[in-house]
Design a protein around this motif. Sequence first.
Motif, PDB file in Angstrom:
ATOM      1  N   LYS A 140       3.043  -8.824   4.363  1.00 59.96           N
ATOM      2  CA  LYS A 140       3.813  -7.692   3.866  1.00 59.96           C
ATOM      3  C   LYS A 140       2.893  -6.844   2.994  1.00 59.96           C
ATOM      4  CE  LYS A 140       8.047  -6.396   1.442  1.00 59.96           C
ATOM      5  NZ  LYS A 140       9.249  -6.889   0.719  1.00 59.96           N
ATOM      6  N   LEU A 141       2.683  -5.604   3.400  1.00 61.12           N
ATOM      7  CA  LEU A 141       1.766  -4.710   2.699  1.00 61.12           C
ATOM      8  C   LEU A 141       2.545  -3.736   1.837  1.00 61.12           C
ATOM      9  CD1 LEU A 141      -0.724  -3.930   5.616  1.00 61.12           C
ATOM     10  CD2 LEU A 141      -0.945  -5.646   3.805  1.00 61.12           C
ATOM     11  N   GLU A 142       2.276  -3.753   0.560  1.00 56.99           N
ATOM     12  CA  GLU A 142       2.934  -2.853  -0.361  1.00 56.99           C
ATOM     13  C   GLU A 142       2.187  -1.522  -0.393  1.00 56.99           C
ATOM     14  OE1 GLU A 142       5.705  -3.356  -1.871  1.00 56.99           O
ATOM     15  OE2 GLU A 142       5.943  -5.452  -1.215  1.00 56.99           O
ATOM     16  N   PRO A 143       2.881  -0.396  -0.550  1.00 57.28           N
ATOM     17  CA  PRO A 143       2.193   0.898  -0.675  1.00 57.28           C
ATOM     18  C   PRO A 143       1.271   0.902  -1.900  1.00 57.28           C
ATOM     19  CG  PRO A 143       4.533   1.218  -0.269  1.00 57.28           C
ATOM     20  CD  PRO A 143       4.359  -0.249  -0.550  1.00 57.28           C
ATOM     21  N   ASN A 144       0.159   1.559  -1.748  1.00 53.99           N
ATOM     22  CA  ASN A 144      -0.799   1.666  -2.847  1.00 53.99           C
ATOM     23  C   ASN A 144      -0.559   2.977  -3.585  1.00 53.99           C
ATOM     24  OD1 ASN A 144      -3.076  -0.586  -2.466  1.00 53.99           O
ATOM     25  ND2 ASN A 144      -2.403   0.123  -0.435  1.00 53.99           N
ATOM     26  N   HIS A 145      -0.174   2.895  -4.846  1.00 52.52           N
ATOM     27  CA  HIS A 145      -0.020   4.068  -5.697  1.00 52.52           C
ATOM     28  C   HIS A 145      -1.196   4.100  -6.655  1.00 52.52           C
ATOM     29  CE1 HIS A 145       4.104   3.514  -4.199  1.00 52.52           C
ATOM     30  NE2 HIS A 145       4.248   4.824  -4.407  1.00 52.52           N
ATOM     31  N   VAL A 146      -1.956   5.154  -6.592  1.00 58.65           N
ATOM     32  CA  VAL A 146      -3.176   5.226  -7.388  1.00 58.65           C
ATOM     33  C   VAL A 146      -3.310   6.627  -7.958  1.00 58.65           C
ATOM     34  CG1 VAL A 146      -4.525   5.782  -5.335  1.00 58.65           C
ATOM     35  CG2 VAL A 146      -5.684   4.849  -7.328  1.00 58.65           C
ATOM     36  N   ARG A 147      -3.832   6.690  -9.183  1.00 54.76           N
ATOM     37  CA  ARG A 147      -4.001   7.981  -9.841  1.00 54.76           C
ATOM     38  C   ARG A 147      -5.231   8.706  -9.287  1.00 54.76           C
ATOM     39  NH1 ARG A 147      -4.284   6.765 -16.055  1.00 54.76           N
ATOM     40  NH2 ARG A 147      -5.836   5.326 -15.190  1.00 54.76           N
ATOM     41  N   GLU A 148      -5.124  10.014  -9.294  1.00 53.97           N
ATOM     42  CA  GLU A 148      -6.238  10.849  -8.820  1.00 53.97           C
ATOM     43  C   GLU A 148      -7.488  10.557  -9.643  1.00 53.97           C
ATOM     44  OE1 GLU A 148      -7.424  15.594  -8.255  1.00 53.97           O
ATOM     45  OE2 GLU A 148      -5.419  15.009  -8.980  1.00 53.97           O
ATOM     46  N   GLY A 149      -8.592  10.307  -8.964  1.00 51.50           N
ATOM     47  CA  GLY A 149      -9.857  10.031  -9.623  1.00 51.50           C
ATOM     48  C   GLY A 149     -10.175   8.564  -9.740  1.00 51.50           C
ATOM     49  N   ASP A 150      -9.163   7.671  -9.574  1.00 50.83           N
ATOM     50  CA  ASP A 150      -9.423   6.237  -9.661  1.00 50.83           C
ATOM     51  C   ASP A 150     -10.042   5.749  -8.354  1.00 50.83           C
ATOM     52  OD1 ASP A 150      -8.399   6.281 -12.153  1.00 50.83           O
ATOM     53  OD2 ASP A 150      -6.519   5.230 -11.677  1.00 50.83           O
ATOM     54  N   SER A 151     -10.634   4.530  -8.440  1.00 51.84           N
ATOM     55  CA  SER A 151     -11.206   3.920  -7.238  1.00 51.84           C
ATOM     56  C   SER A 151     -10.138   3.127  -6.506  1.00 51.84           C
ATOM     57  CB  SER A 151     -12.377   3.016  -7.606  1.00 51.84           C
ATOM     58  OG  SER A 151     -11.937   1.950  -8.440  1.00 51.84           O
ATOM     59  N   LEU A 152     -10.430   2.802  -5.232  1.00 50.78           N
ATOM     60  CA  LEU A 152      -9.473   2.070  -4.418  1.00 50.78           C
ATOM     61  C   LEU A 152     -10.231   1.330  -3.327  1.00 50.78           C
ATOM     62  CD1 LEU A 152      -6.530   1.460  -3.482  1.00 50.78           C
ATOM     63  CD2 LEU A 152      -6.672   3.545  -2.098  1.00 50.78           C
ATOM     64  N   VAL A 153      -9.760   0.056  -3.047  1.00 46.91           N
ATOM     65  CA  VAL A 153     -10.309  -0.725  -1.949  1.00 46.91           C
ATOM     66  C   VAL A 153      -9.159  -1.139  -1.048  1.00 46.91           C
ATOM     67  CG1 VAL A 153     -11.619  -2.750  -1.254  1.00 46.91           C
ATOM     68  CG2 VAL A 153     -12.187  -1.589  -3.396  1.00 46.91           C
ATOM     69  N   LEU A 154      -9.234  -0.754   0.242  1.00 45.31           N
ATOM     70  CA  LEU A 154      -8.260  -1.183   1.231  1.00 45.31           C
ATOM     71  C   LEU A 154      -8.882  -2.335   2.014  1.00 45.31           C
ATOM     72  CD1 LEU A 154      -6.909   2.240   2.586  1.00 45.31           C
ATOM     73  CD2 LEU A 154      -6.029   0.836   0.709  1.00 45.31           C
ATOM     74  N   HIS A 155      -8.278  -3.546   1.877  1.00 45.71           N
ATOM     75  CA  HIS A 155      -8.847  -4.740   2.491  1.00 45.71           C
ATOM     76  C   HIS A 155      -8.430  -4.834   3.952  1.00 45.71           C
ATOM     77  CE1 HIS A 155     -10.273  -6.203  -1.370  1.00 45.71           C
ATOM     78  NE2 HIS A 155      -9.069  -5.947  -1.893  1.00 45.71           N
ATOM     79  N   CYS A 156      -9.403  -5.235   4.755  1.00 45.99           N
ATOM     80  CA  CYS A 156      -9.126  -5.410   6.184  1.00 45.99           C
ATOM     81  C   CYS A 156      -8.782  -6.871   6.482  1.00 45.99           C
ATOM     82  CB  CYS A 156     -10.325  -4.959   7.011  1.00 45.99           C
ATOM     83  SG  CYS A 156     -10.081  -5.133   8.796  1.00 45.99           S
ATOM     84  N   ARG A 157      -9.643  -7.786   6.052  1.00 43.54           N
ATOM     85  CA  ARG A 157      -9.460  -9.222   6.263  1.00 43.54           C
ATOM     86  C   ARG A 157      -9.123  -9.537   7.726  1.00 43.54           C
ATOM     87  NH1 ARG A 157      -6.240  -8.584   1.418  1.00 43.54           N
ATOM     88  NH2 ARG A 157      -7.442  -9.156  -0.428  1.00 43.54           N
ATOM     89  N   PRO A 158     -10.056  -9.269   8.635  1.00 45.00           N
ATOM     90  CA  PRO A 158      -9.772  -9.517  10.054  1.00 45.00           C
ATOM     91  C   PRO A 158      -9.718 -11.013  10.344  1.00 45.00           C
ATOM     92  CG  PRO A 158     -12.059  -8.951   9.769  1.00 45.00           C
ATOM     93  CD  PRO A 158     -11.427  -8.771   8.417  1.00 45.00           C
ATOM     94  N   LEU A 187     -19.644  -3.624   4.688  1.00 44.72           N
ATOM     95  CA  LEU A 187     -20.072  -4.546   5.731  1.00 44.72           C
ATOM     96  C   LEU A 187     -18.985  -5.556   6.067  1.00 44.72           C
ATOM     97  CD1 LEU A 187     -23.750  -5.234   4.564  1.00 44.72           C
ATOM     98  CD2 LEU A 187     -22.987  -3.759   6.439  1.00 44.72           C
ATOM     99  N   ASN A 188     -18.123  -5.862   5.099  1.00 45.44           N
ATOM    100  CA  ASN A 188     -17.048  -6.819   5.365  1.00 45.44           C
ATOM    101  C   ASN A 188     -15.829  -6.182   6.023  1.00 45.44           C
ATOM    102  OD1 ASN A 188     -16.044  -5.311   3.287  1.00 45.44           O
ATOM    103  ND2 ASN A 188     -15.565  -7.040   1.926  1.00 45.44           N
ATOM    104  N   GLY A 189     -15.880  -4.866   6.286  1.00 40.93           N
ATOM    105  CA  GLY A 189     -14.788  -4.183   6.955  1.00 40.93           C
ATOM    106  C   GLY A 189     -13.815  -3.500   6.037  1.00 40.93           C
ATOM    107  N   ASP A 190     -13.894  -3.739   4.722  1.00 39.39           N
ATOM    108  CA  ASP A 190     -12.985  -3.092   3.783  1.00 39.39           C
ATOM    109  C   ASP A 190     -13.337  -1.613   3.654  1.00 39.39           C
ATOM    110  OD1 ASP A 190     -11.833  -5.517   3.446  1.00 39.39           O
ATOM    111  OD2 ASP A 190     -12.725  -5.938   1.485  1.00 39.39           O
ATOM    112  N   LEU A 191     -12.293  -0.786   3.300  1.00 37.62           N
ATOM    113  CA  LEU A 191     -12.492   0.645   3.119  1.00 37.62           C
ATOM    114  C   LEU A 191     -12.518   0.936   1.625  1.00 37.62           C
ATOM    115  CD1 LEU A 191     -12.795   3.261   4.768  1.00 37.62           C
ATOM    116  CD2 LEU A 191     -10.327   3.605   4.520  1.00 37.62           C
ATOM    117  N   TYR A 192     -13.623   1.506   1.146  1.00 31.06           N
ATOM    118  CA  TYR A 192     -13.850   1.721  -0.277  1.00 31.06           C
ATOM    119  C   TYR A 192     -13.723   3.210  -0.603  1.00 31.06           C
ATOM    120  CZ  TYR A 192     -15.790  -3.022  -0.463  1.00 31.06           C
ATOM    121  OH  TYR A 192     -15.971  -4.371  -0.402  1.00 31.06           O
TER     122      TYR A 192
END
Length: 1286
Positions: A140-158, A187-192
Motif C-alpha cells: 500500500k503506497l501512501e501519497p507523498n506530500h513534500v514542501r517545495e524545495g525539499d528533497s525526495l526519494v521514490l523507492h523502486c525495490r524491484p 544505480l539501485n533504481g530509486d528516483l532521487y
Amino acid sequence: MMKKKSIPASKPSLMLFLCQIVSALDVPLDLSQPPTITQQSPKDYIVDPRENIVIQCEAKGKPPPSFSWTRNGTHFDIDKDAQVTMKPNSGTLVINIMNGGKAEAYEGVYQCTARNERGAAISNNIVIRPSRSPLWTKEKLEPNHVREGDSLVLHCRPPVGLPPPIIFWMDNAFQRLPQSERVSQGLNGDLYFSNVQPEDTREDYICYARFNHTQTIQQKQPISVKVVSTKPVTERQPVLLTPTGSTSTKVELRGNVLLLECIAAGLPTPVIRWTKEGGELPANRTFFENFKKTLKIIDVSEADSGNYKCTARNVLGSVHHVISVTVKAAPYWITAPRNLVLSPGEDGTLICRANGNPKPSISWLANGVPIAIAPEDPSRKVDGDTIIFSHVQERSSAVYQCNASNEYGYLLANAFVNVLAEPPRILTPANKLYQVIADSPALLDCAYFGSPKPEIEWFKGAKGSILRGNEYIFHDNGTLEIPVAQKDSTGTYTCVARNELGKIQNEVHLEIKDPTMIIKQPEYTVVQRYSQVSFECIIKHDSTLLPTVVWLKDNDELPDDERFLVGKDNLTIMNVTDKDDGTYTCVVNTTLDSVSASAVLTVVARPNPPFDLELTGQLERSIDLSWTPGDENNSPITNFVIEYEDGLHEPGVWHYQTEVPGTQTTVQLKLSPYVNYSFRVIAVNKIGRSQPSEPSQQYLTKSANPDENPANVQGIGSEPDNLVITWESLTGFQSNGPGLQYKVSWRQKDVDDEWTSVIVANVSKYIVSGTPTFVPYEIKVQALNDLGYAPEPSEVIGHSGEDLPMVAPGNVQVHVINSTLAKVHWDPVPLKTVRGHLQGYKVYYWKVQSLSRRSRRHVEKKILTFRGNKTFGMLPGLEPYSSYKLNVRVVNGKGEGPASPDKVFKTPEGVPSSPSFLKITNPTLDSLTLEWGSPTHPNGVLTSYILKFQPINNTHELGPLVEIRIPANESTLILKNLNYSTRYKFYFNAQTSVGSGSQITEEAVTIMDEAGILHPAVGAGKGYSEILFATSPVMHTVGPTFYKVQPLYPRIRNVTTAAAETYANISWEYEGPDHANFYVEYGVAGSKEDWKKEIVNGSRSFFVLKGLTPGTAYKVRVGAEGLSGFRSSEDVFETGPAMASRQVDIATQGWFIGLMCAVALLILILLIVCFIRRNKGGKYPVKEKEDAHADPEIQPMKEDDGTFGEYSDAEDHKPLKKGSRTPSDRTVKKEDSDDSLVDYGEGVNGQFNEDGSFIGQYSGKKEKEPAEGNESSEAPSPVNAMNSFV
C-alpha cells in the motif's frame, strides 16, 4: 593446378605467425591423439525456463572420443531420464523442457568428460540456473506530500530476479519521465529529487523492471507526489542522499566496470565533482554518467584501487564522501599449458602459471583424476606449476588438466601429451599461389608435422641454393617471410621438411602486383545548403587486378537517397542538405589490397534563429535582453541584429535597434518613454541572415516629456503678406507620451518685438497673416505632451512672402565681339527694390531683321538667365549681319521685374553659307550648263561666286584646274569648248567682303562622240586631250600637267534600316576596294553597353538583324574588317511593338527566298555588264573619286616637276544623315538646322563665366531656318551607280 590465396598487405606478420604456431602443433586427425574439448557451455549458464536446455560439449580425438557427464559431482545417467538425450557423435545434452519437463528440476553443476584410449579431457563445471522474473509484492503506497524545495526519494525495490532486472521510470502514457541534474535515477533504481518543484506534482510515478531473459516487464503500483508550495522557498546547502555517511567501501574484480555513485539534495541543485586522492582519474577509461552523479571506470585493474572522493556543491556550501575502492582478481592466465607432441625417448614440460588476488592455488589432474591418485608414470614428475617428462614412451600419452582457483573463481585448462613416431609431412597444399603487393611482406606457408619435429629449409627456383640472410625471416612454424617483396621476388619457392624418419618437400609460387593508388583524392569542401558538390576519386591499379570502388559516409554506407550519384571516378551530391555534412571516404578494394582517401564536407547555411529571448533589469530608459543562439550551421555567427516593434504606435512594423558581436548573447538596450516594446533577434553569418526569432514579451515604458523638437523648421511666405511656418512632425515613438502638440513661436527679426505663440496639434504647418512683404522672422517650434514640454528649441530665420521686383536694371550696354557673339552689361538694381530673394537677371533678345535681306520675319525671343548678382553676360549663337534688340529684367522667387528699355545692336558680316544648290544640265559634246542657288545664309553682301573645275580620268588622274569668278547677281553659266566624253569635277562657293564660304562639289560628263569624230591626241600618255577650250576673260587656267590620284579611300554611306517587331533589314552603300568583309554593330540606343557585332557573309550590302526586342530603339553602324577605324556613321531605328500572335519569320518564307534569289541573279547580270563596260573604257565612278580628291587650292606641288599633289576631298568624308537623299535633278541642297544654344547652357539654361565664357540661360522656341553648315549631299550618276558595283 595452382590454388590462389591472397594475403592482405596490411595483415601483421606477427598475428599470422602466432596463428600458424597453433596450427603447427595440431596433430593431423588421421594420427592417434588424445581428446581435445573444442566447444562447451559457459560456466554460469542461465537458461530460459520455457525452452529446452542445451548443454554443449564437443571434442575431437583419434579414435573419436566417448562422452559422459557428472551432475553435482556424481555420475549423471542420461539413459534413466527420458527428458535427457545426447546428440549423436557429440557430448551435447538436450533436456526437453517443452514437453513436460521443468527447468528447476535440472538446476545443478554439470561436467563433461571426453575419453579415448589415449586419455580423457574434462570440461569446466557448468552451473545451470533457470532465469526468474517474479512479480512485485503488493504494498500500500501512501501519497507523498513534500514542501517545495525539499528533497525526495521514490523507492523502486524491484523483485529479485535472475539475472537482475533493468529499471526505468515512466508515466501512465508509457513515456519516460524526464531526468536532469535535479531529478535522476540511482544505480539501485530509486528516483532521487535533489529538490522538488511544483511541476513535479503528479500521480503516476511508475517503476518498471525489465527481465531480458524472459522478455517480460513488471510494473510497480503508481506513486503519487504532491508538492506543497511555500513562499519564500528556503535554500539549503548540499546533503548526500546516497551513499550515506562520509565514507564507504567498494570491491570490484579486475577487468570489470567500476561504478561509483553520489546523489545529493540541496537548493539550488548541487553540482557533483569527482577526484581520486593521491592520483588522477585514469585517462581514456573514465566516463561520467547520470549528470556526473556516476563515475564509470572500465577495465579496472589493481592500480585503480584507492580512495575516490565525490563533492557536492552549491552556493551555500558543499559536502563530500570518500569511497575506498579495492580491486580483487579472479585467476587469470600467465602461461596456460599447451599440447605436447613427443617422439619416443624425448623430453618435455607442461607449464601452468596463473595470477589473481588473492594468488590462486594450482592443482594438476591426469585424465580427469587428481594426479596424486592417478596411475603412476615413471616418465612424469610434478614440480608445482610444472610437469616434467623424461624419456617418454607411447604409454605416456595422456590428457592433463591444470586448475587455478581462488575465492573469486577458477581456471581449468586441458593439455595432452601425445607420444608418436612419424616421418615429416607438409600440410600446406602443393603449388599454392601467393599474390602480394609490391613493397609489402610476403608470407609463404609451410605447415608441417612430424615426430620428432622436422627441420625446415627453403629454396628458390628449380636449382636454387638454400635461402639465408637478413632479407628473409624463417618462422618456427615453417613460414618463410620476405619483409619487403619486390618485383624480382616473383618465382617458385620450395619448402623441405626432414627428420630422422624421412624427408618431404613442397613448392609454392609467388607473384608480385603493383599497388593500388588513388592519384586524385577527394578534397575538403565547403558548400552552401541546396547546392551541388562533387568528390573525385581517380585510381591507378595493377592491370591484372579488378578494383571495386565504394563510397562511405562517416565510415558507413551512403544514404539510400537518389541525390547521391556515384560515377566511375566521382561522387556527386545534388541539392545538399544539412544531414549531408560529414566525412566522405573513397575505398578502393582489390583481392590483395585496399586504399582509401577521405574528405570532409561542411554544409554551411544561414544560422537558425535565436530562441529563449528573456527581458531582465527593466528600468525606465533601459532593459537587458538575453537569448540563446540557434545552430550556426557550420558558419560562425558574426553578429546579432536586434529589432524592436512599437505595439502602441506602429504594430507589426519592426525597426532596427542595435547589433552586437556574434560572441555576445546579452545586451542592454536604451528605451524611449511611452513605447510598448517587443524585441526580436536575427543572427548573421557569412552566408546571410537567419529568420527572426520569436518576439520577446512586451514591455511598456512610462510616459515622459518629449526629448526632441520637430526638425526642418522653415518659414517661407506664400503671399506677400503672410509667413508659412512648416516643420516635420514627431512620430508616435518620439512623442514620449499622450497628447502630442506643438508650440509655434515667431517674431520679426531686428525689431524689439515680443514672441507670438500658438499651440497646435495634428498639423505640421501654421500660416501667419498680415506680415510686411519680405521681412526676416525668428521662428521656433517646441513639442509638448500631457507631461510637459520638450527642451527649448533652437531658432531659425524665415522670411515673409515675396512680391515682384519694383525697378528694372539700368545702363544696359552691348559690346559686339564678333558676328555671332555679343557681351551685355547692366547696373544692378537696389536690393530693397527686389522685394524677395534675388535669383538673378534675365536677358531677353531677339533678331529684328537680316541686314542683307531687308525682310522682317516672325520675332522669336530668346532668354538667357544669369544666376545671382551678375552684371554682365554673353549672348552666343547670333546671326551675322543682323539687327537685334534686347532688354534685361531682375528675377526673385515671385517672378520677374519690369524690363529695361530695349537696346538695339547689330552684328557684322560673316562668311556666307554654301550655295543652296548646284545643278549641271544640258550636257553636249563640248559644253555643260551650270545653275545654282544663292546661299541660304549670305551673312552679308555677296561680292561674287568662285567656280573651279578640272577633268578626271578613270585612272585616278587629275587634269588642269580652271578657276572662274562669277558676279554675285548671276545664277547660271554655260561652259563651252570642253572635251567630249570627259568627266569634270566642279567646286563652287560664294564670297562676301569677309571671305569665302564653304563650297559644294559636283561632277558631270560631256556626251560621248558617237558619230565617228576623230579622237584628239593624247598627251604624254596621260589619257587627256591637249586641245583646250577657249576661255573668256574671266577664266583663269592652271598649267596642263596631270597628277596621279591616290586610290579611293573606302567609305560606307546611306545606312538605312527597315525594322519589324523582332528583326531589322540593314542596307548600305559602299565605295572602296573590292572584296571588303563587312560587319554590322548594334546596341540599345542610349545604353553604355558594348556594341554587339555580327559578321556579314561575303561582300553583300545588306544584313538581317534577328532576335531584337519589340518596341526598343537600337543604334546601328556598318564597318569593314581590316580597315582600322573604318565604319559608317550611326543610325537609329525602333522595332515595332510586340504583337499578340506570333509573327512568321520572313526569312523562312518561300516567296522571300525566291525573291532574294532573283535579286542575286539580277546583281550578277549587272556585275557582268559593268565588267564588260569597264573593259571597253567605262566611266569613272564619280563618288569614289570625289571622296579621294583634295581641295584644289590646297594641293601641294611636287618638288620634281611642279605638278599637282595627290587629290583628296576632306568634305566628302562626312557621312550623310539618316534618310538624306539627292534629288533626281542632281540639285545639291543643304539640310535644315535650328539655332541652338544647348552647347552654352546649364542643361537647358547655359551660362558664361566672368571671362566671357557662356553662363547665360537659353530658352524659347526656335524658328526653323535653312542650315548654314558646309555639308553637302551628292548623288551619283547612273554610270557612277553602275561602276560602284564593280
